[in-house]
Write a protein that holds these residues in place. Structure first.
Motif, PDB file in Angstrom:
ATOM      1  N   LYS A 129       0.836  -1.194   0.000  1.00  0.00           N
ATOM      2  CA  LYS A 129       0.000   0.000   0.000  1.00  0.00           C
ATOM      3  C   LYS A 129       0.880   1.257   0.000  1.00  0.00           C
ATOM      4  CE  LYS A 129      -3.829   2.384   0.691  1.00  0.00           C
ATOM      5  NZ  LYS A 129      -4.833   2.491  -0.370  1.00  0.00           N
ATOM      6  N   MET A 131       3.944   1.620  -1.177  1.00  0.00           N
ATOM      7  CA  MET A 131       4.555   1.847  -2.485  1.00  0.00           C
ATOM      8  C   MET A 131       3.517   2.286  -3.512  1.00  0.00           C
ATOM      9  SD  MET A 131       7.633   1.723  -2.041  1.00  0.00           S
ATOM     10  CE  MET A 131       7.918   2.298  -3.703  1.00  0.00           C
ATOM     11  N   GLU A 132       2.330   1.714  -3.395  1.00  0.00           N
ATOM     12  CA  GLU A 132       1.290   2.108  -4.339  1.00  0.00           C
ATOM     13  C   GLU A 132       0.942   3.578  -4.168  1.00  0.00           C
ATOM     14  OE1 GLU A 132      -2.109  -0.488  -4.690  1.00  0.00           O
ATOM     15  OE2 GLU A 132      -3.375   1.237  -5.133  1.00  0.00           O
ATOM     16  N   THR A 133       0.852   3.991  -2.913  1.00  0.00           N
ATOM     17  CA  THR A 133       0.563   5.398  -2.651  1.00  0.00           C
ATOM     18  C   THR A 133       1.665   6.276  -3.221  1.00  0.00           C
ATOM     19  OG1 THR A 133      -0.411   4.646  -0.594  1.00  0.00           O
ATOM     20  CG2 THR A 133      -0.137   6.996  -0.859  1.00  0.00           C
ATOM     21  N   PHE A 134       2.872   5.811  -3.080  1.00  0.00           N
ATOM     22  CA  PHE A 134       4.018   6.547  -3.620  1.00  0.00           C
ATOM     23  C   PHE A 134       3.871   6.745  -5.135  1.00  0.00           C
ATOM     24  CE2 PHE A 134       8.324   6.507  -5.450  1.00  0.00           C
ATOM     25  CZ  PHE A 134       8.920   7.533  -4.733  1.00  0.00           C
ATOM     26  N   ILE A 135       3.569   5.674  -5.820  1.00  0.00           N
ATOM     27  CA  ILE A 135       3.447   5.750  -7.273  1.00  0.00           C
ATOM     28  C   ILE A 135       2.265   6.617  -7.682  1.00  0.00           C
ATOM     29  CG2 ILE A 135       3.175   4.411  -9.380  1.00  0.00           C
ATOM     30  CD1 ILE A 135       4.425   2.066  -7.899  1.00  0.00           C
TER      31      ILE A 135
ATOM     32  N   PHE B  23       0.448   0.110 -14.453  1.00  0.00           N
ATOM     33  CA  PHE B  23      -0.253   0.928 -13.468  1.00  0.00           C
ATOM     34  C   PHE B  23      -0.387   2.370 -13.966  1.00  0.00           C
ATOM     35  CE2 PHE B  23      -0.505   3.361  -9.487  1.00  0.00           C
ATOM     36  CZ  PHE B  23      -1.579   2.715  -8.917  1.00  0.00           C
ATOM     37  N   LEU B  43      10.228   6.942 -13.656  1.00  0.00           N
ATOM     38  CA  LEU B  43       9.446   6.606 -12.467  1.00  0.00           C
ATOM     39  C   LEU B  43       9.900   5.271 -11.890  1.00  0.00           C
ATOM     40  CD1 LEU B  43       7.103   7.345 -10.594  1.00  0.00           C
ATOM     41  CD2 LEU B  43       5.553   6.241 -12.182  1.00  0.00           C
ATOM     42  N   VAL B  47      11.067   4.607  -8.134  1.00  0.00           N
ATOM     43  CA  VAL B  47      10.449   3.602  -7.274  1.00  0.00           C
ATOM     44  C   VAL B  47      11.493   2.584  -6.811  1.00  0.00           C
ATOM     45  CG1 VAL B  47       8.767   1.736  -7.194  1.00  0.00           C
ATOM     46  CG2 VAL B  47       8.169   3.878  -8.286  1.00  0.00           C
ATOM     47  N   ILE B  51      12.248   1.763  -3.015  1.00  0.00           N
ATOM     48  CA  ILE B  51      12.122   0.426  -2.424  1.00  0.00           C
ATOM     49  C   ILE B  51      13.423   0.053  -1.719  1.00  0.00           C
ATOM     50  CG2 ILE B  51      11.865  -2.027  -2.931  1.00  0.00           C
ATOM     51  CD1 ILE B  51       9.915  -1.305  -5.114  1.00  0.00           C
ATOM     52  N   LEU B  85      -0.035  10.535   5.221  1.00  0.00           N
ATOM     53  CA  LEU B  85       0.301   9.178   4.792  1.00  0.00           C
ATOM     54  C   LEU B  85       0.179   8.199   5.948  1.00  0.00           C
ATOM     55  CD1 LEU B  85       1.401   7.347   2.576  1.00  0.00           C
ATOM     56  CD2 LEU B  85       3.692   7.990   3.270  1.00  0.00           C
ATOM     57  N   LEU B  88      -3.340   7.441   6.575  1.00  0.00           N
ATOM     58  CA  LEU B  88      -3.858   6.618   5.481  1.00  0.00           C
ATOM     59  C   LEU B  88      -3.468   5.159   5.661  1.00  0.00           C
ATOM     60  CD1 LEU B  88      -4.267   7.434   1.869  1.00  0.00           C
ATOM     61  CD2 LEU B  88      -2.645   5.610   2.268  1.00  0.00           C
ATOM     62  N   LEU B  89      -2.201   4.938   5.967  1.00  0.00           N
ATOM     63  CA  LEU B  89      -1.737   3.569   6.167  1.00  0.00           C
ATOM     64  C   LEU B  89      -2.393   2.951   7.398  1.00  0.00           C
ATOM     65  CD1 LEU B  89       2.071   3.586   5.335  1.00  0.00           C
ATOM     66  CD2 LEU B  89       0.173   2.803   3.951  1.00  0.00           C
ATOM     67  N   PHE B  92      -5.714   1.865   6.609  1.00  0.00           N
ATOM     68  CA  PHE B  92      -5.597   0.668   5.768  1.00  0.00           C
ATOM     69  C   PHE B  92      -5.396  -0.573   6.637  1.00  0.00           C
ATOM     70  CE2 PHE B  92      -2.895  -2.254   3.292  1.00  0.00           C
ATOM     71  CZ  PHE B  92      -3.735  -2.489   2.223  1.00  0.00           C
ATOM     72  N   THR B 134      -1.864  13.031   0.252  1.00  0.00           N
ATOM     73  CA  THR B 134      -1.673  11.667  -0.239  1.00  0.00           C
ATOM     74  C   THR B 134      -2.961  11.068  -0.757  1.00  0.00           C
ATOM     75  OG1 THR B 134      -1.876  11.061   2.050  1.00  0.00           O
ATOM     76  CG2 THR B 134       0.321  11.023   1.098  1.00  0.00           C
ATOM     77  N   MET B 136      -5.810  11.273  -3.143  1.00  0.00           N
ATOM     78  CA  MET B 136      -6.153  12.106  -4.299  1.00  0.00           C
ATOM     79  C   MET B 136      -7.098  11.401  -5.247  1.00  0.00           C
ATOM     80  SD  MET B 136      -2.622  11.065  -4.991  1.00  0.00           S
ATOM     81  CE  MET B 136      -2.341   9.507  -5.704  1.00  0.00           C
TER      82      MET B 136
END
Lengths: 176, 137
Positions: A129, A131-135, B23, B43, B47, B51, B85, B88-89, B92, B134, B136
């Motif tokens: 989640k 990383m997805e938010t990041f993208i 995506f 991108l 990413v 990571i 964020l 949000l997490l 989740f 975050t 959107m």
């Protein structure tokens, strides 16, 4: 209540997964033939297609006539359109992780110095989640940059450019 | 990921590129944009680096807690500097736990191990008024 809400997204999960597939047309070949054999409606050859059966049926009422080849791509397009109309946000988020968990797990694991380090299952989901938010955020901000530079008389073909990413990267990285 | 041999790294990056491309295409479709392949490539690099950073952080967090398993609290720590964020997490995780039928533990923000997590729940709960950026579209 809880099972009902849980089952609905899972039904829609199928269609939401599908749209990217037309890209590899080679893989679509066999499933088209199998569909032609069974007749479209009952063509549940695996679990995913089982999941999206209801959607297939509602759509097949207007897209049924025996155009087997075009059928699938057409169906998918309509399906994805319908889904976009019906379920703008939540399904998209739940149905398709930006990075498949297995890939993300591998990438994270490659980053560990201690190779005995493990990741919990729930933690993995949350990391997905994250990383997805990041993208998502990167794309949204790029879109914002694009609109801005179009307003300032830049190229306006609606294509996100590397420059947009360059502009947003520093703040994005600070925010994550 | 420096110690990765080049061939493996290339394949992993290709896989990441592919999925990010999918995506991005999906997102662009919804937002009426388009993306150049270069954008997707850039991108992907971003990413990839993120990571790598996250994985190093997660490892450090877990080790600091004396564990050899990264768990949810470690991942939530990744978002510690961004209130929006973080909430949000956090939401989740709560949803995830409700779905799995363990709602009792959700409010603590941890798997109720009771290890180094006390006091954290409160600070996260106060972070609800996030910047909201975050969230959107």
């Amino acid at each position: 209540m809880a099972p009902a809400t849980a089952s609905n997204p899972s039904k829609r999960k199928g269609p939401a997964f599908k749209p990217p597939r037309p890209v590899n047309n080679g893989a679509a070949g066999p499933s088209t033939t199998s569909k032609a054999g069974v007749g479209g409606k009952s063509g549940a050859k695996n679990t995913t297609s089982k999941g999206l059966q209801p959607a297939t049926m509602t759509i097949s009422s207007d897209a049924e006539p025996e155009e087997d080849q075009v059928d699938e791509a057409e169906e998918e397009r309509q399906m994805s359109e319908e889904i976009d109309d019906l379920l703008p946000e939540p399904t998209q988020e739940e149905a398709k992780p930006a990075i498949p968990p297995k890939l993300l797990a591998r990438l994270l694991y490659e980053g560990f110095e201690d190779k005995d380090m493990r990741i919990g299952r729930e933690g993995m989901t949350v990391a997905g989640k994250y990383m997805e938010t990041f993208i998502r955020e990167a794309i949204a901000r790029a879109g914002f940059e694009r609109r801005e530079s179009e307003a300032n008389g830049g190229i306006s073909d609606g294509f996100l450019q590397v420059e947009d990413l360059e502009k947003l990267a520093p703040q994005l990285l600070l925010d994550f | 990921m420096a110690d990765l041999d080049p061939a493996t790294e290339e394949r992993l990056k290709a896989a990441l590129w592919y999925h990010i491309g999918q995506f991005v295409d999906e997102e662009c479709l919804r937002q009426n944009f388009n993306a150049t392949p270069q954008f997707i490539g850039a991108l992907t690099e971003l990413v990839w680096a993120q990571i790598a950073n996250a994985s190093k952080d997660l490892e450090t967090f877990a080790k600091h807690a004396g564990r050899s398993t990264v768990n949810t609290t470690d991942v939530l720590l990744l978002a510690r500097r961004n209130e929006g964020l973080e909430s949000l997490l956090h939401r989740f995780v709560e949803d995830l736990r409700v779905k799995e039928g363990r709602p009792g533990q959700a409010s603590t923000g941890a798997k109720s191990r009771g290890k180094g997590t006390s006091g954290r729940g409160a600070s996260v709960a106060g972070a609800r008024r996030g910047r909201g950026r975050t969230k959107m579209n």
